[in-house]
Design a protein around this motif. Structure first.
Motif, short mmCIF file in Angstrom:
data_model
loop_
_atom_site.label_atom_id
_atom_site.label_comp_id
_atom_site.label_asym_id
_atom_site.label_seq_id
_atom_site.Cartn_x
_atom_site.Cartn_y
_atom_site.Cartn_z
N ILE A 22 5.41 13.67 20.78
CA ILE A 22 6.46 12.89 21.44
C ILE A 22 6.94 11.78 20.52
CG2 ILE A 22 7.07 11.61 23.49
CD1 ILE A 22 4.33 12.85 24.62
N ALA A 23 5.97 10.93 20.14
CA ALA A 23 6.40 9.72 19.46
C ALA A 23 6.42 9.87 17.94
CB ALA A 23 5.49 8.58 19.85
N TYR A 24 5.57 10.73 17.43
CA TYR A 24 5.41 10.73 15.99
C TYR A 24 5.63 12.12 15.44
CZ TYR A 24 3.35 6.33 17.26
OH TYR A 24 3.16 5.09 17.78
N GLY A 25 6.41 12.18 14.43
CA GLY A 25 6.59 13.45 13.77
C GLY A 25 7.84 14.17 14.25
N ALA A 26 7.64 15.05 15.20
CA ALA A 26 8.74 15.92 15.62
C ALA A 26 9.86 15.13 16.27
CB ALA A 26 8.23 16.97 16.58
N ASP A 27 11.01 15.76 16.28
CA ASP A 27 12.18 15.13 16.90
C ASP A 27 11.97 14.98 18.40
OD1 ASP A 27 13.28 15.31 14.46
OD2 ASP A 27 14.63 16.97 14.92
N LEU A 28 12.64 14.02 18.89
CA LEU A 28 12.71 13.85 20.33
C LEU A 28 13.48 15.04 20.89
CD1 LEU A 28 11.78 11.50 22.12
CD2 LEU A 28 14.11 10.65 22.06
N GLU A 29 12.98 15.60 21.98
CA GLU A 29 13.68 16.73 22.58
C GLU A 29 14.07 16.40 24.00
OE1 GLU A 29 11.39 20.34 20.33
OE2 GLU A 29 12.11 20.67 22.39
N ILE A 30 15.31 16.60 24.28
CA ILE A 30 15.80 16.31 25.61
C ILE A 30 16.51 17.55 26.16
CG2 ILE A 30 17.33 14.84 26.98
CD1 ILE A 30 16.88 12.64 24.90
N ILE A 31 16.13 17.91 27.35
CA ILE A 31 16.76 19.08 27.98
C ILE A 31 17.79 18.58 28.98
CG2 ILE A 31 16.38 21.08 29.46
CD1 ILE A 31 13.59 21.33 28.16
N ILE A 32 19.01 19.03 28.77
CA ILE A 32 20.09 18.67 29.68
C ILE A 32 20.25 19.81 30.67
CG2 ILE A 32 22.53 18.03 29.84
CD1 ILE A 32 20.78 15.99 28.29
N ASP A 33 19.65 19.60 31.85
CA ASP A 33 19.65 20.69 32.83
C ASP A 33 20.70 20.47 33.91
OD1 ASP A 33 18.50 18.53 34.00
OD2 ASP A 33 16.73 19.56 34.75
N LYS A 34 21.43 19.39 33.74
CA LYS A 34 22.47 19.12 34.74
C LYS A 34 23.76 18.71 34.03
CE LYS A 34 19.79 17.74 38.76
NZ LYS A 34 18.47 18.16 38.25
N GLY A 35 24.81 18.66 34.79
CA GLY A 35 26.08 18.22 34.24
C GLY A 35 26.98 17.79 35.38
#
Lengths: 438, 283
Positions: A22-35
């Motif tokens: 989450i915090a270190y290393g990999a990119d932050l990932e956000i799932i946009i499941d709505k619009g």
């Protein structure tokens, strides 16, 4: 010893930290499941005009703007709110448009050559990317300028919605003018999808009913009472030449084209009861599809050619049934409400537009063919004759108010309703024509 | 050495003194005998009277001679006695002297002894003093050494303490840092959740899925700069529907600047320069 443990702890900790995705290393990932489901913001800048003297023959940007607004999927910016009026790409200040949340911008120019021909240049721009999405230079003529504008609207629609626009299409409908001497004048007309450029195809003192476009958009089938008895005709839109298809004793009504244009489904009562028949247009041979003591009428042909939907009161009240185009046992599709009639298939055959009647209020509804779920789209008291646009995104219908019966259009989800401005009389039974390939 | 000479010379002095005392004692004892000094005077008178008769003289002479002889004998005797006496006296004296000497010697010895003792004592004392002094010095030295040692030890101790302190501090700091990191990471997880929620809201509110077919999904890689401004959007995985992809890109661009912490340090620590978005709207 302690420090060793601590070191190990720290070591473990750092490993854990390293592994923590989450915090270190990999990119932050956000799932946009709505619009959101909003009309797209778009700005259509009035097109430049090459002739300094005189006004342009038409306001192209206004036509495009109206088309897009009528679809319910766009929210064109009001002209007075435009922060700038560029006609060239170089003049565009994207930041100004971004500040206003305008996602897309349409700019263009109308030019006229020395020979009198017109050319329309337009660009559709992505405001946030600061780039052109599409741009065309379309040759046109004075009588074609409206159509060119609709074509531009179609391109914009397709680029931003993902489905071909249906603005450069025609509609057919019946008008009724009541003369002062008590006589009536019925006309069969066709017009642009926005109601402009009407063209009278047929005039009759007797009722004209149920216009239906052939799949290629070149012919219209309709019912005429000119011979006092109902007769089904097929008329060539360009030449005006027509052919009598069915004039049996009793009812000859509600023609519906097969998707390949080779057959016509109709309601005939030649055998005593109103039943659905299919005629092969070249051989004129008839095939009876339904056989029931109740009234079976208003057939519609699915776009895959396999099914016929129709209205039947065999269950008591009028409801929608579906049967194989080659015949068989019909299956009831509508169960909500006491009265559902006049089905029309959506272009993808997933839905049926119907008239839904409850407490003597006539509304346009859409029925999901699979689930049978019914979704009411309109709010008036007397809305009738729904017809899908060829892209399936809109339904044209008639609505009867204090001014009489008018054409209106709604988005398929019911979010937008627009009345189509037509010049005179009462307008009935609109039929949205097919895409016309250039 | 010095002491030896001193003792010898003193012994000689005592010997001389002893002989003088002995001579004095002898003279006193002669004086104590019958007055020999008157006798010669008498003799002179007699001689004058006896000169008339030779026989008589002779006789006298004889007698005188006898007398003299007698006298001589007596004298002799007396001398012998005297000598004897002297001898005795001498003897006595010698005994006395001896005794005296002995006493003297004894005294001297005693004195000497005393002196020696004294000396020795003094010497001892000196020695002692010296020793004392030495001891003192030694002690002083020792003390100084001790002090130095102590100081050194103290210094070392101090150094060690300082080192320990530094080390402990360092360890503490490391521990604190680790704990802080742990806490930070814990807080960061929460913070990230919050940031994610904020960005999610911001993008969702700009993601217009109007008219889009359902069941589509695309992935975007988005580059941010501190402050949240979107500098680049890359389509990593297309949905296959260009309009869907475009709507997703527009949603991110329109949401720019994305709601990230203003603090650059936090921005960097949380690695917010790159965010991956998966657009996967539910039906």
């Amino acid at each position: 010893m302690h420090s060793t443990i601590r070191h190990i702890n720290q070591w473990i900790l750092s490993i854990l930290l390293f592994l923590s995705p989450i915090a270190y290393g990999a990119d932050l990932e956000i799932i946009i499941d709505k619009g959101i489901e909003n009309a797209l913001p778009i700005a259509i800048v009035p097109f430049g005009w090459s002739q300094a003297a005189g006004l342009p023959p038409i306001d192209i940007s206004a036509i495009i703007s109206n088309d897009l607004a009528r679809s319910g999927r766009f929210a064109p910016m009001e002209e007075q709110d435009l922060p700038q009026r560029p006609n060239d790409f170089a003049q565009v200040n994207f930041k100004d448009w971004q500040k206003l949340g305008m996602e897309n911008l349409v700019i263009g120019q109308l030019g006229q050559s020395a020979t009198g021909d017109y050319v329309v240049n337009f660009r559709l721009l992505d405001v946030y990317k600061g780039k052109q999405i599409v741009g065309f230079s379309i040759p046109s003529g004075k009588d074609r300028l409206r159509r060119t504008a609709h074509e531009i609207a179609d391109i914009i629609y397709e680029k931003l919605i993902g489905v071909r626009g249906a603005f450069a299409t025609r509609i057919a409908y019946i008008t009724l003018i009541k003369n002062r001497d008590g006589t009536k004048k019925y006309t069969l007309q066709s017009a642009d999808a926005d109601g402009f450029n009407p063209q009278i195809l047929l005039t009759s003192p007797e009722p004209l009913l149920s216009p239906a476009w052939s799949p290629d958009g070149k012919k219209i089938a309709y019912v005429s009472f000119e011979s006092k008895n109902s007769t089904v005709y097929v008329q060539d839109v360009i030449t005006g030449k027509r052919e009598k298809i069915a004039s049996n004793p009793g009812i000859n009504s509600a023609p519906a084209w097969s998707p390949d244009g080779s057959r016509l489904a109709m309601t005939l009562s030649k055998d005593g009861n109103a039943e659905i028949y299919v005629m092969n247009l070249s051989s004129k041979s008839l095939q009876r599809v339904t056989s029931n003591a109740a009234i079976d009428t208003e057939p519609a042909w699915s776009h895959n050619g396999n099914m016929l939907a129709f209205t039947s009161d065999r269950g008591g009240g009028p409801q929608i049934y579906e049967v194989s185009a080659s015949g068989g046992e019909p299956k009831r599709l509508t169960f909500e409400g006491p009265y559902n009639a006049r089905p029309r298939y959506s272009p993808d055959d997933t839905k049926l537009a119907v008239i839904h009647v409850e407490n003597s209020v006539y509304r346009i509804a859409v029925v999901d063919r699979k689930s049978g779920q019914l979704n009411i789209l309109t709010e008036s008291r007397l809305d009738e004759s729904p017809s899908f646009s060829p892209n399936g995104h809109m339904i044209i219908y008639t609505t009867t108010g204090f001014r009489g019966t008018e054409l209106a259009a709604t988005s398929t989800d019911g979010s937008v309703h627009k009345r189509l401005a037509l010049e005179v009389g009462e307008v009935r039974e609109p039929a949205w024509g097919p895409f016309m390939n250039q | 050495m010095e002491l030896g000479w001193f003792v010898k010379s003193r012994s000689a002095f005592y010997a001389v003194l002893l002989h003088i005392i002995a001579a004095a004692l002898l003279i006193i004892s002669l004086d104590l005998a019958p007055k020999p000094i008157n006798q010669p005077k008498q003799n002179i008178n007699i001689v004058n009277a006896v000169t008339v008769d030779k026989k008589q003289v002779e006789k006298e002479l004889q007698r005188l001679k006898n007398e003299e002889q007698q006298k001589e004998e007596t004298g002799k005797k007396r001398l012998a006695e005297l000598e004897k006496k002297q001898k005795e006296a001498e003897k006595k004296l010698a005994g006395a002297e001896k005794k005296h000497l002995e006493e003297e010697k004894k005294a001297a010895d005693a004195k000497k002894k005393k002196e020696l003792e004294q000396e020795k004592r003094e010497l001892d004392e000196q020695k002692l003093a010296k020793l004392e002094k030495e001891k003192e010095e030694l002690e002083q030295k020792h003390k100084i050494e001790e002090e130095n040692k102590r100081k050194a030890e103290e210094e070392e101790k101090k150094h060690k303490a300082e080192d320990d302190r530094i080390r402990k501090e360092k360890e503490l700091q490391q521990q604190l840092a680790a704990e802080e990191a742990e806490i930070q990471s814990g807080q960061d997880v929460q913070l990230i959740d919050r940031i994610k929620a904020n960005i999610y809201r911001s993008v969702v509110n700009n993601f217009n899925k109007s008219g889009l077919p359902t069941g589509l999904s695309c992935i975007l890689r988005v580059q941010l700069i501190p402050g949240g401004e979107v500098t680049n959007v890359t389509l990593v995985e297309s949905s296959g529907n260009s309009v869907f992809d475009q709507r997703a890109v527009t949603a991110v661009n329109k949401a720019s600047p994305l709601p990230v912490p203003d603090d650059i340090e936090t921005f960097e620590r949380l690695n917010l320069r790159q965010i991956q978005f998966q657009f996967k709207p539910e039906e």
